[in-house]
Every structure is written in structure tokens, then in C-alpha cells.
Design an enzyme around this catalytic site. Structure first.
Site, PDB file in Angstrom:
ATOM      1  N   GLN A 279     -36.744 -12.432  25.175  1.00 52.95           N
ATOM      2  CA  GLN A 279     -36.686 -12.810  23.756  1.00 52.95           C
ATOM      3  C   GLN A 279     -35.831 -11.838  22.934  1.00 52.95           C
ATOM      4  O   GLN A 279     -35.165 -12.247  21.980  1.00 52.95           O
ATOM      5  CB  GLN A 279     -38.108 -12.853  23.182  1.00 52.95           C
ATOM      6  CG  GLN A 279     -38.412 -14.181  22.572  1.00 52.95           C
ATOM      7  CD  GLN A 279     -39.810 -14.251  21.973  1.00 52.95           C
ATOM      8  OE1 GLN A 279     -40.449 -13.254  21.673  1.00 52.95           O
ATOM      9  NE2 GLN A 279     -40.269 -15.469  21.796  1.00 52.95           N
TER      10      GLN A 279
ATOM     11  N   GLU B 220      -5.992  -6.052   3.430  1.00 58.10           N
ATOM     12  CA  GLU B 220      -5.893  -7.168   2.458  1.00 58.10           C
ATOM     13  C   GLU B 220      -7.074  -7.140   1.482  1.00 58.10           C
ATOM     14  O   GLU B 220      -7.571  -8.195   1.052  1.00 58.10           O
ATOM     15  CB  GLU B 220      -5.717  -8.499   3.193  1.00 58.10           C
ATOM     16  CG  GLU B 220      -4.475  -8.414   4.073  1.00 58.10           C
ATOM     17  CD  GLU B 220      -3.843  -9.722   4.445  1.00 58.10           C
ATOM     18  OE1 GLU B 220      -4.115 -10.742   3.790  1.00 58.10           O
ATOM     19  OE2 GLU B 220      -3.019  -9.707   5.382  1.00 58.10           O
ATOM     20  N   GLY B 221      -7.447  -5.914   1.113  1.00 53.60           N
ATOM     21  CA  GLY B 221      -8.550  -5.705   0.172  1.00 53.60           C
ATOM     22  C   GLY B 221      -9.834  -5.375   0.907  1.00 53.60           C
ATOM     23  O   GLY B 221     -10.271  -6.163   1.743  1.00 53.60           O
TER      24      GLY B 221
ATOM     25  N   TRP C 273       0.698   2.429   6.024  1.00 49.49           N
ATOM     26  CA  TRP C 273      -0.115   1.476   6.815  1.00 49.49           C
ATOM     27  C   TRP C 273       0.492   0.071   6.804  1.00 49.49           C
ATOM     28  O   TRP C 273      -0.222  -0.920   6.590  1.00 49.49           O
ATOM     29  CB  TRP C 273      -1.551   1.395   6.260  1.00 49.49           C
ATOM     30  CG  TRP C 273      -2.162   2.723   5.996  1.00 49.49           C
ATOM     31  CD1 TRP C 273      -2.476   3.671   6.927  1.00 49.49           C
ATOM     32  CD2 TRP C 273      -2.524   3.277   4.717  1.00 49.49           C
ATOM     33  NE1 TRP C 273      -3.002   4.771   6.297  1.00 49.49           N
ATOM     34  CE2 TRP C 273      -3.056   4.548   4.957  1.00 49.49           C
ATOM     35  CE3 TRP C 273      -2.465   2.808   3.405  1.00 49.49           C
ATOM     36  CZ2 TRP C 273      -3.500   5.374   3.925  1.00 49.49           C
ATOM     37  CZ3 TRP C 273      -2.918   3.623   2.388  1.00 49.49           C
ATOM     38  CH2 TRP C 273      -3.435   4.886   2.650  1.00 49.49           C
TER      39      TRP C 273
ATOM     40  N   PRO D  54       0.462   5.883  -0.277  1.00 51.79           N
ATOM     41  CA  PRO D  54      -0.504   6.970  -0.063  1.00 51.79           C
ATOM     42  C   PRO D  54      -1.552   7.029  -1.174  1.00 51.79           C
ATOM     43  O   PRO D  54      -2.711   7.326  -0.919  1.00 51.79           O
ATOM     44  CB  PRO D  54       0.374   8.220  -0.051  1.00 51.79           C
ATOM     45  CG  PRO D  54       1.712   7.736   0.401  1.00 51.79           C
ATOM     46  CD  PRO D  54       1.847   6.324  -0.099  1.00 51.79           C
TER      47      PRO D  54
ATOM     48  N   GLY E  85     -25.029  -3.339  27.081  1.00 45.58           N
ATOM     49  CA  GLY E  85     -25.539  -2.030  27.506  1.00 45.58           C
ATOM     50  C   GLY E  85     -24.399  -1.077  27.847  1.00 45.58           C
ATOM     51  O   GLY E  85     -23.373  -1.063  27.168  1.00 45.58           O
ATOM     52  N   GLY E  86     -24.559  -0.328  28.937  1.00 44.46           N
ATOM     53  CA  GLY E  86     -23.548   0.668  29.332  1.00 44.46           C
ATOM     54  C   GLY E  86     -22.184   0.040  29.571  1.00 44.46           C
ATOM     55  O   GLY E  86     -21.138   0.635  29.268  1.00 44.46           O
TER      56      GLY E  86
ATOM     57  N   SER F  43       0.823  -1.218   0.000  1.00 48.89           N
ATOM     58  CA  SER F  43       0.000   0.000   0.000  1.00 48.89           C
ATOM     59  C   SER F  43       0.852   1.262   0.000  1.00 48.89           C
ATOM     60  O   SER F  43       1.923   1.314   0.610  1.00 48.89           O
ATOM     61  CB  SER F  43      -0.904   0.030   1.229  1.00 48.89           C
ATOM     62  OG  SER F  43      -1.705  -1.112   1.245  1.00 48.89           O
TER      63      SER F  43
ATOM     64  N   ARG G 246      -6.043 -13.516   2.654  1.00 51.94           N
ATOM     65  CA  ARG G 246      -7.475 -13.255   2.901  1.00 51.94           C
ATOM     66  C   ARG G 246      -8.109 -14.362   3.733  1.00 51.94           C
ATOM     67  O   ARG G 246      -9.054 -14.116   4.482  1.00 51.94           O
ATOM     68  CB  ARG G 246      -8.195 -13.042   1.569  1.00 51.94           C
ATOM     69  CG  ARG G 246      -7.815 -11.695   0.981  1.00 51.94           C
ATOM     70  CD  ARG G 246      -8.215 -11.459  -0.449  1.00 51.94           C
ATOM     71  NE  ARG G 246      -7.671 -10.160  -0.862  1.00 51.94           N
ATOM     72  CZ  ARG G 246      -7.476  -9.775  -2.117  1.00 51.94           C
ATOM     73  NH1 ARG G 246      -7.799 -10.590  -3.111  1.00 51.94           N
ATOM     74  NH2 ARG G 246      -6.981  -8.584  -2.380  1.00 51.94           N
TER      75      ARG G 246
HETATM   76  N1  CAA Z   1      -4.644 -13.932  -7.851  1.00 51.87           N
HETATM   77  C1  CAA Z   1      -3.658 -14.120  -8.758  1.00 51.87           C
HETATM   78  N2  CAA Z   1      -3.434 -13.272  -9.792  1.00 51.87           N
HETATM   79  C2  CAA Z   1      -4.250 -12.211  -9.887  1.00 51.87           C
HETATM   80  C3  CAA Z   1      -5.294 -11.955  -8.972  1.00 51.87           C
HETATM   81  C4  CAA Z   1      -5.477 -12.875  -7.910  1.00 51.87           C
HETATM   82  N3  CAA Z   1      -6.422 -12.717  -7.003  1.00 51.87           N
HETATM   83  N4  CAA Z   1      -5.912 -10.810  -9.312  1.00 51.87           N
HETATM   84  C5  CAA Z   1      -5.303 -10.363 -10.410  1.00 51.87           C
HETATM   85  N5  CAA Z   1      -4.304 -11.204 -10.763  1.00 51.87           N
HETATM   86  C6  CAA Z   1      -3.407 -11.098 -11.917  1.00 51.87           C
HETATM   87  C7  CAA Z   1      -4.215 -11.136 -13.198  1.00 51.87           C
HETATM   88  O1  CAA Z   1      -4.363 -12.464 -13.654  1.00 51.87           O
HETATM   89  C8  CAA Z   1      -3.359 -10.314 -14.137  1.00 51.87           C
HETATM   90  O2  CAA Z   1      -2.316 -11.110 -14.638  1.00 51.87           O
HETATM   91  P1  CAA Z   1      -1.892 -11.091 -16.215  1.00 51.87           P
HETATM   92  O3  CAA Z   1      -0.995  -9.928 -16.367  1.00 51.87           O
HETATM   93  O4  CAA Z   1      -1.174 -12.369 -16.443  1.00 51.87           O
HETATM   94  O5  CAA Z   1      -3.146 -10.959 -17.027  1.00 51.87           O
HETATM   95  C9  CAA Z   1      -2.728  -9.286 -13.221  1.00 51.87           C
HETATM   96  O6  CAA Z   1      -2.780  -9.819 -11.901  1.00 51.87           O
HETATM   97  C10 CAA Z   1      -3.462  -7.961 -13.246  1.00 51.87           C
HETATM   98  O7  CAA Z   1      -4.798  -8.213 -12.962  1.00 51.87           O
HETATM   99  P2  CAA Z   1      -5.949  -7.145 -13.187  1.00 51.87           P
HETATM  100  O8  CAA Z   1      -5.820  -6.521 -14.537  1.00 51.87           O
HETATM  101  O9  CAA Z   1      -7.226  -7.838 -12.859  1.00 51.87           O
HETATM  102  O10 CAA Z   1      -5.602  -6.036 -12.102  1.00 51.87           O
HETATM  103  P3  CAA Z   1      -6.442  -4.788 -11.624  1.00 51.87           P
HETATM  104  O11 CAA Z   1      -5.579  -3.602 -11.672  1.00 51.87           O
HETATM  105  O12 CAA Z   1      -7.752  -4.738 -12.340  1.00 51.87           O
HETATM  106  O13 CAA Z   1      -6.657  -5.080 -10.054  1.00 51.87           O
HETATM  107  C11 CAA Z   1      -7.594  -5.933  -8.035  1.00 51.87           C
HETATM  108  C12 CAA Z   1      -7.209  -6.182  -9.523  1.00 51.87           C
HETATM  109  C13 CAA Z   1      -8.329  -7.209  -7.653  1.00 51.87           C
HETATM  110  C14 CAA Z   1      -8.508  -4.767  -7.823  1.00 51.87           C
HETATM  111  C15 CAA Z   1      -6.283  -5.760  -7.232  1.00 51.87           C
HETATM  112  O14 CAA Z   1      -5.676  -4.520  -7.507  1.00 51.87           O
HETATM  113  C16 CAA Z   1      -6.479  -5.883  -5.735  1.00 51.87           C
HETATM  114  O15 CAA Z   1      -6.604  -6.988  -5.224  1.00 51.87           O
HETATM  115  N6  CAA Z   1      -6.443  -4.754  -5.007  1.00 51.87           N
HETATM  116  C17 CAA Z   1      -6.472  -4.772  -3.547  1.00 51.87           C
HETATM  117  C18 CAA Z   1      -5.071  -4.806  -3.024  1.00 51.87           C
HETATM  118  C19 CAA Z   1      -5.025  -5.196  -1.599  1.00 51.87           C
HETATM  119  O16 CAA Z   1      -5.588  -6.205  -1.174  1.00 51.87           O
HETATM  120  N7  CAA Z   1      -4.281  -4.419  -0.787  1.00 51.87           N
HETATM  121  C20 CAA Z   1      -4.059  -4.743   0.578  1.00 51.87           C
HETATM  122  C21 CAA Z   1      -2.700  -4.279   1.005  1.00 51.87           C
HETATM  123  S1  CAA Z   1      -1.769  -5.463   1.890  1.00 51.87           S
HETATM  124  C22 CAA Z   1      -2.348  -5.486   3.478  1.00 51.87           C
HETATM  125  O17 CAA Z   1      -3.412  -4.968   3.770  1.00 51.87           O
HETATM  126  C23 CAA Z   1      -1.526  -6.206   4.469  1.00 51.87           C
HETATM  127  C24 CAA Z   1      -1.824  -5.853   5.884  1.00 51.87           C
HETATM  128  O18 CAA Z   1      -1.572  -4.764   6.350  1.00 51.87           O
HETATM  129  C25 CAA Z   1      -2.379  -6.842   6.777  1.00 51.87           C
END
Ligand code: CAA
Length: 386
Positions: free
Chosen positions: A286, A370-371, A163, A135, A346-347, A133, A250
């Protein structure tokens, strides 16, 4: 029966039950006392990290060859649920270390990278962080502004990450950066960056709504020279690497959400048997019974989704959709259940001594990291429409 349901078997082995019990005992004896203070003062002692490592939680799915527990994903879900019932700040460390960092290295790293980085991470001697991630790149993960310029035998890393879980205490950072902007997501790389590399600075610690014991920082890279051998996979594999590791991540966060929900439910159930109003325990009203029934049903459904995703992964089936479904549903259940648990209290539910207010605050992040929930829906819909 759909392919995703093939092989479903919720018969736990003795090993599964032993791991679940060990995590439950650890949460009760080591995590419970002090969890309120850690949340309030935003810290997590090294001593507890060391104990989680000794228990094997930090590298539980890594193969024994690299010093891990060699356990399956079902065991991981069971452990994550138990730890998260008590302390989601502890369990996020377990989840990031296992699912994002150790898994990523074991599945895609070279033998040298595994020996050097995975082995100490699997034992908990080292802690890992996953830096995707930015900004301006959260959900839209391809919009990486951090650059890894190819300088021949090293990459020159520049940029800022936001983050980052374990950001302040990690030894090993998996950093996603753009090398060939003209290639879009196929120009992105993942580099292994060590704490202390020249030009690598740990930025401010975030003051968060929930998981306040967890260590979340921004990271700054200024002309950091990262050796070529620290790139994971082939040139341009970084985005695929991130997406692939997040699929498994996830499942961990879904199990965390499940644990937060079941922890809050157990507290609410207990409280409702003890607290009396209008001459009887509130559990006999209930209005409270409807809430408890709804909570328990939602939690069971979330548990089934978590275990299905875990089984898909263990059975080497495609688990992109089942992991996203588990996270989407379990995180909503965590939010709904914790709000109801506070209501039942409650409170008392509104003050710090009663745990449920913390669980309610902790639940929210499971719909974000993680999305976000919206991203999970995109992932699910894409799989449905394939
Ligand atoms: N698994 C494997 N490969 C994947 C995939 C998946 N789930 N999703 C996409 N891909 C691959 C595609 O097959 C594609 O590959 P090719 O080049 O071979 O075709 C490539 O990745 C690009 O895919 P897209 O064109 O579909 O990509 P996109 O730009 O449309 O984005 C998205 C897809 C699902 C929105 C992705 O950007 C996403 O998951 N975003 C969220 C990111 C996220 O989860 N961030 C969390 C940060 S980490 C965190 O939170 C850790 C923490 O602190 C605990």
C-alpha cells in the site's frame, strides 16, 4: 463556468494524435539512447538537432507560409510532453525556438524580418535564443543594464546576458536592451542579433544541475552595431514583446514539466511491478500504491491545466493567467513526482542508469526559467485582481 473554461474540448483530432505518436516514437528511437551520456558529458549533437528540425519540431507552430508546421498549441503541448519524458534538454530547445523566438518573430516582426530570420528558424536550419536575463535582471526583468544606444541608422549594443538557452549554438538572438532609461520599461527594445556580428562574444558555458545536455551560456556585447531594421516593433516595445512571448513560453515549459513528471511516473510504475520485496512486487504494498495514486492524480491535473492554457491560446482567449497557472502547478508536480519516483526506485533511483535521478534534476529548472514559481504567483494574482 468562467470565461477561461469556455470552449474546453479535450477531444483530440487525428492530427493531434499523430503528432503525439510521432514525438513519442522520435523520443524512443532517437533521444533515449545516449541521453545519459549527453547529460553526463553536457552536449547535444548537431545531428540530433538536424533530425528534430527534419521532424518539424523546431517550428511546429509557425505558419506554413514561413516554412513551419502550422500546428496548434494543443499539438505543441502533446509533443513537448512526449519529448520531455525522455530528454528535457532536447525539449527546451524545441520550446525556446517555437515559443520565444519563432512566435515572437511571427507575431511582431516585419515581413522582411520574417523572410530573413523566421524562415530558417522554422525549418530548424537555424536555432534561436532569447536573451532577456542578466546578472542583475532575472525576475525583475525591467532592470535591464544592457544598453541599445540609438545612433541614427543603427543601435550600439553593450552589456552581458546570463543563462541563455541555446546560447552557444544559436544563429539568431533576440536581445532585450534599454534604449531610454528615463522611460523605464517603455524605453526597452528587442533587437535581432546575428551570431558573428562584430563585438558579440559567446561567454562561458554553464555547468548545471539539470538539463545538462542543453547549451546554456552567457553572452557579451561590446559596441555591437545592430541595424535599425533589426528592432522588433516600435521604439520602446521590447519589454511588452518579452512579456507577450513569455506568456506562450510558459505553456511550453508547463508541458515540459508535465513530460518530466509523466516520464518519471511511467518508470516508477513499471519498476514497482517488477521489483519484489517481502515476497511480492512492491506495487502490491500500500505504501507504493499511495504514491502511485498521488502521482497519477497530480499529473492528470497538470495535464488539464496545460491543455486549458493551450486551448485558451488556440481559441484567441486571454491566456496570461492560464499559462502561469499551468506552469506553476506542473513544475511543482514535476518536482514532487520525480522525488517520489526516485524514492520508489530506492537505491537504484540514486544511480545514473535508472533515468529517474536525471528527471529529478531536470525538474528543478521548470520552477525557475521563464519566470520562477513566485513570479507565476504574481502574474496569476495580478490577473485575479484586475
Ligand atoms: N503579458 C503582456 N504584457 C505584460 C505582462 C504579460 N504577462 N506582464 C506585464 N506586461 C506589461 C504591462 O501591461 C505593462 O505595460 P504598460 O506599460 O502598457 O502598462 C508592462 O508590461 C510593465 O508591466 P509591470 O509594470 O507589471 O512590470 P513589472 O516590472 O511589475 O514586472 C513581472 C512584471 C511579471 C514581474 C515581469 O517582470 C516578469 O514576468 N518577470 C519574469 C521574467 C522572466 O520570466 N524571465 C525569464 C527569462 S527568459 C527564459 O528563462 C528563457 C529560457 O532560458 C528558457
Amino acid at each position: 463556468m468562467t470565461t477561461a473554461l469556455n470552449g474546453l474540448n479535450f477531444q483530440f483530432t487525428e492530427e493531434h494524435l499523430a503528432v503525439q505518436q510521432a514525438a513519442r516514437d522520435f523520443a524512443q528511437t532517437e533521444l533515449l539512447s545516449g541521453v545519459i551520456e549527453r547529460d553526463e558529458k553536457e552536449f547535444f549533437p548537431e545531428e540530433l538537432v538536424r533530425k528534430m528540425g527534419e521532424m518539424g519540431f523546431l517550428g511546429m507552430m509557425v505558419s506554413p507560409e514561413y516554412g513551419g508546421g502550422g500546428m496548434d498549441t494543443v499539438s505543441y503541448v502533446l509533443a513537448m510532453e512526449e519529448l520531455s519524458k525522455i530528454d528535457a534538454s532536447a525539449s527546451v530547445m524545441v520550446s525556446v525556438n517555437n515559443s520565444l523566438v519563432c512566435y515572437g518573430l511571427e507575431a511582431f516582426g516585419t515581413e522582411e524580418q520574417k523572410q530573413k530570420y523566421l524562415v530558417p528558424l522554422a525549418s530548424g536550419q537555424h536555432i534561436g535564443a532569447f536573451a532577456l536575463s542578466e546578472p542583475e535582471a532575472g525576475s525583475d526583468a525591467t532592470s535591464q543594464h544592457t544598453t541599445a544606444e540609438d545612433m541614427g541608422d543603427y543601435y550600439l549594443l553593450n552589456g552581458t546576458k546570463n543563462w541563455i538557452t541555446n546560447g552557444g549554438r544559436a544563429n539568431t538572438y533576440l536581445v532585450i536592451a534599454q534604449t531610454h532609461p528615463e522611460k523605464g520599461h517603455r524605453g526597452i527594445n528587442c533587437l535581432i542579433v546575428e551570431r558573428g556580428m562584430e563585438g558579440f562574444q559567446i561567454g562561458k558555458k554553464e555547468n548545471k544541475l539539470g538539463i545538462r545536455g542543453s547549451d546554456t551560456h552567457s553572452l557579451m556585447f561590446t559596441d555591437v552595431k545592430v541595424p535599425k531594421e533589426n528592432r522588433i516593433g516600435s521604439d520602446g516595445f521590447g519589454f511588452k514583446f518579452a512579456m507577450s512571448t513569455l506568456n506562450g513560453g510558459r505553456i511550453g515549459i508547463a508541458a515540459q514539466a508535465l513530460g518530466i513528471a509523466s516520464g518519471a511516473y511511467e518508470l516508477a510504475l513499471q519498476y514497482s511491478k517488477e521489483r519484489k520485496t517481502f515476497g511480492k512486487p512492491i506495487a502490491e504494498h500500500q505504501a507504493i500504491q499511495f504514491k502511485l495514486a498521488e502521482m497519477a492524480t497530480q499529473i492528470d491535473a497538470a495535464r488539464f491545466l496545460c491543455l486549458r492554457a493551450a486551448l485558451d491560446k488556440d481559441n484567441h482567449q486571454d491566456y496570461v493567467k492560464s499559462a502561469a497557472m499551468a506552469k506553476l502547478f506542473a513544475s511543482q508536480v514535476a518536482m514532487d513526482t520525480t522525488i517520489e519516483a526516485v524514492q520508489i526506485h530506492g537505491g537504484y533511483g540514486f544511480v545514473k542508469e535508472f533515468h529517474v535521478e536525471r528527471l529529478m534534476r531536470d525538474a528543478k529548472i521548470t520552477q525557475i526559467y521563464e519566470g520562477t514559481s513566485e513570479i507565476q504567483k504574481i502574474v496569476i494574482a495580478r490577473e485575479l485582481l484586475k
